[in-house]
Design a protein around this motif. Structure first.
Motif, PDB file in Angstrom:
ATOM      1  N   SER A 119       7.175   4.396   5.206  1.00  0.00           N
ATOM      2  CA  SER A 119       6.200   5.129   6.016  1.00  0.00           C
ATOM      3  C   SER A 119       5.468   4.242   7.003  1.00  0.00           C
ATOM      4  CB  SER A 119       5.170   5.811   5.112  1.00  0.00           C
ATOM      5  OG  SER A 119       5.697   6.993   4.584  1.00  0.00           O
ATOM      6  N   LYS A 120       4.828   3.192   6.487  1.00  0.00           N
ATOM      7  CA  LYS A 120       4.005   2.360   7.348  1.00  0.00           C
ATOM      8  C   LYS A 120       4.830   1.226   7.944  1.00  0.00           C
ATOM      9  CE  LYS A 120       1.044   5.209   6.033  1.00  0.00           C
ATOM     10  NZ  LYS A 120      -0.283   5.191   5.527  1.00  0.00           N
ATOM     11  N   ALA A 126       6.193   6.922  -1.255  1.00  0.00           N
ATOM     12  CA  ALA A 126       5.420   6.306  -2.332  1.00  0.00           C
ATOM     13  C   ALA A 126       4.535   7.314  -3.056  1.00  0.00           C
ATOM     14  CB  ALA A 126       4.578   5.165  -1.771  1.00  0.00           C
ATOM     15  N   ARG A 157      10.050  10.686   5.776  1.00  0.00           N
ATOM     16  CA  ARG A 157       9.980  10.600   4.315  1.00  0.00           C
ATOM     17  C   ARG A 157      11.120   9.799   3.693  1.00  0.00           C
ATOM     18  NH1 ARG A 157       5.655  10.351   3.607  1.00  0.00           N
ATOM     19  NH2 ARG A 157       5.774  10.746   1.386  1.00  0.00           N
ATOM     20  N   TYR A 176       2.233  -1.624   2.292  1.00  0.00           N
ATOM     21  CA  TYR A 176       1.874  -2.320   3.541  1.00  0.00           C
ATOM     22  C   TYR A 176       2.410  -3.744   3.603  1.00  0.00           C
ATOM     23  CZ  TYR A 176      -1.133   1.702   4.041  1.00  0.00           C
ATOM     24  OH  TYR A 176      -1.580   2.999   4.159  1.00  0.00           O
ATOM     25  N   ASN A 221      -4.984  -0.647   0.697  1.00  0.00           N
ATOM     26  CA  ASN A 221      -5.622   0.450   1.399  1.00  0.00           C
ATOM     27  C   ASN A 221      -6.761   0.871   0.478  1.00  0.00           C
ATOM     28  OD1 ASN A 221      -6.439   2.726   2.717  1.00  0.00           O
ATOM     29  ND2 ASN A 221      -4.617   3.939   2.268  1.00  0.00           N
ATOM     30  N   ASP A 225       1.774  -1.299  -5.699  1.00  0.00           N
ATOM     31  CA  ASP A 225       1.987  -0.514  -4.482  1.00  0.00           C
ATOM     32  C   ASP A 225       2.066  -1.484  -3.298  1.00  0.00           C
ATOM     33  OD1 ASP A 225       1.755   1.073  -2.209  1.00  0.00           O
ATOM     34  OD2 ASP A 225       0.332   2.459  -3.120  1.00  0.00           O
ATOM     35  N   SER A 278       7.583   2.013   0.473  1.00  0.00           N
ATOM     36  CA  SER A 278       7.879   3.142   1.325  1.00  0.00           C
ATOM     37  C   SER A 278       8.178   2.653   2.731  1.00  0.00           C
ATOM     38  CB  SER A 278       6.635   4.029   1.294  1.00  0.00           C
ATOM     39  OG  SER A 278       6.408   4.640   2.506  1.00  0.00           O
TER      40      SER A 278
HETATM   41  N1  PLP Z   1       0.272   3.948  -1.014  1.00  0.00           N
HETATM   42  C1  PLP Z   1      -0.712   3.650  -0.181  1.00  0.00           C
HETATM   43  C2  PLP Z   1      -1.614   2.529  -0.528  1.00  0.00           C
HETATM   44  C3  PLP Z   1      -0.915   4.391   0.991  1.00  0.00           C
HETATM   45  O1  PLP Z   1      -1.919   4.076   1.814  1.00  0.00           O
HETATM   46  C4  PLP Z   1      -0.048   5.462   1.269  1.00  0.00           C
HETATM   47  C5  PLP Z   1      -0.225   6.294   2.472  1.00  0.00           C
HETATM   48  O2  PLP Z   1      -1.185   6.237   3.192  1.00  0.00           O
HETATM   49  C6  PLP Z   1       0.965   5.729   0.369  1.00  0.00           C
HETATM   50  C7  PLP Z   1       1.099   4.971  -0.764  1.00  0.00           C
HETATM   51  C8  PLP Z   1       1.878   6.908   0.560  1.00  0.00           C
HETATM   52  O3  PLP Z   1       2.931   6.610   1.343  1.00  0.00           O
HETATM   53  P1  PLP Z   1       4.123   7.629   1.566  1.00  0.00           P
HETATM   54  O4  PLP Z   1       4.014   8.115   2.956  1.00  0.00           O
HETATM   55  O5  PLP Z   1       5.356   6.822   1.331  1.00  0.00           O
HETATM   56  O6  PLP Z   1       4.013   8.737   0.572  1.00  0.00           O
END
Ligand code: PLP
Length: 395
Positions: free
Chosen positions: A236-237, A107, A245, A207, A176, A204, A234
């Motif tokens: 990621s979380k 992201a 990635r 989460y 976040n 975004d 993403s």
């Molecule tokens: N958007 C938010 C709100 C986040 O908290 C984060 C990462 O902490 C990201 C995007 C970035 O995620 P990515 O690891 O996919 O780059």
């Protein structure tokens, strides 16, 4: 003479994580015998799920054999990946054409790159406290940035008012740092506002997988969003891909401005500026969206949710006011006794050896608040929560 991008001069120094690490290092040097409990991290602590690991290994083996080897992948994503994401949205009743799904390497990359689609004169509106990358990416691109303040008065979910002016609107839900999640009616207000003004929402949803109540995971659950919103997401979380990635971005074909299709523009952008995302990683991502993969990632999310519950229980016991935690991995607490967020950081570190994130690091409206993360390991989280409870109860 070459001129550098002068917009970089307009970036504010970001001291948040640097300051935290400096303070922690100094404390450790003074008290090497004392263990520290970290509730400050936004990174995951559990490994990738078994299904993703199996698929990643199999994809590496594919690359070892001429019969299954893959060279460049299509820039916008391998069809199977785009279909897997569209299938994930379909489970929630959102119908996407796989060509509306673009693979990404996360992201963060997209939040900056996507600004290429908009004229430099378009301004950015950021709801604050905010994920710092929104501001910095906009400033680097030379955009005018304005803020919409979030606070307890709007449950950290601000809505546009009569006088709100915006071209690009950043919304993060679940948020976040605050953990707040917009409901359908609130998102409808944003969607109607953006359609009426011809603005574009950058939604975004990093989460979304943490939502457990009946709240929208995607902005496309809202009628009219396909003509005014881009969604950035993403693994990621959701699936622990922070170090691996992989992510995806949704740009509906119905999204046009000034006669130009943003979807077609993004195809042109990706085919020019990237040569695709690793075949191996996309195979890992496809595995996440299978029945087994989804079940497994939710087992990990349950561990983080339990951490959040333990933290919330401690705050309840100490009579501390907080937001988030239920549908997000972050708990946003009011600093006890009206303390400033860095003062509370110092107190937590010095008195009970717990590390969190001062709200002031997420913008002015974050002052007086503090972010606790549920991404740590359960044992440390239990100890840290109990220590916060004792400290907060002392006042
Ligand atoms: N958007 C938010 C709100 C986040 O908290 C984060 C990462 O902490 C990201 C995007 C970035 O995620 P990515 O690891 O996919 O780059």
């Amino acid at each position: 003479m070459l001129k550098p991008n002068g917009n970089y001069r307009n970036l504010k120094e970001s001291y948040l994580f640097y300051n935290i690490s400096q303070k922690v290092a100094a404390y450790k040097e003074k008290h090497p015998e004392l263990p520290l409990y970290r509730l400050g991290i936004g990174d995951v602590s559990l490994p990738l799920c078994g299904e993703a690991i199996r698929a990643l290994h199999a994809a590496v083996d594919d690359q070892a054999d001429a019969r299954t080897f893959h060279g460049y992948t299509p820039e916008c994503g391998i069809p199977e990946f785009r279909e897997a994401v569209a299938g994930y949205y379909a489970r929630r009743g959102v119908k996407l054409d796989p060509e509306e799904v673009f693979v990404s390497s996360g992201a963060s990359d997209e939040l900056g790159d996507i600004l290429d689609l908009f004229d430099a004169s378009s301004s950015a509106l950021i709801t604050e406290p905010a994920y710092p990358a929104y501001i910095d990416a906009s400033v680097m691109a030379g955009r005018e940035v304005s803020f919409l303040s979030a606070g307890p008065e709007n449950n950290f979910l601000p809505l546009p008012g009569e006088k709100t002016e915006a071209d690009l609107i950043y919304l993060c839900s679940p948020s976040n740092p605050t953990g707040a999640v917009y409901n359908r009616d609130q998102l409808k207000v944003w969607v109607d506002y953006a359609n009426k003004r011809g603005a574009v929402i950058l939604f975004d949803a990093a989460y979304e997988a943490f939502i457990e109540e009946n709240l929208p995971h995607s902005i496309y659950e809202i009628e009219g969003a396909e003509t005014c919103a881009i969604e950035i997401c993403s693994l990621s979380k959701t699936a622990g891909f922070t170090g691996t990635r992989l992510g995806y971005t949704i740009i509906p074909k119905a999204l046009e401005r000034d006669g130009m299709s943003l979807n077609a523009m993004w195809v042109r952008n990706r085919t020019t500026k990237t040569n695709g995302i690793s075949y191996i990683l996309q195979k890992g991502g496809i595995a996440v969206f299978t029945e087994t993969g989804l079940r497994q990632i939710h087992e990990n999310i349950r561990v983080y949710k339990e951490n959040a519950r333990v933290i919330m229980e401690a705050l309840d016991a100490a009579g501390v006011r907080y937001w988030g935690g239920k549908n997000a991995p972050y708990i946003w607490m009011a600093c006890p006794g009206g303390m400033k967020s860095w003062d509370f950081f110092d107190r937590l570190l010095n008195e009970v050896q717990v590390i969190g994130t001062p709200g002031a690091g997420f913008g002015e409206s974050g002052e007086g608040f503090f972010r606790l993360s549920a991404f740590g390991n359960p044992e440390d989280t239990k100890t840290a929560a109990e220590r916060i409870r004792r400290l907060a109860a002392r006042g």
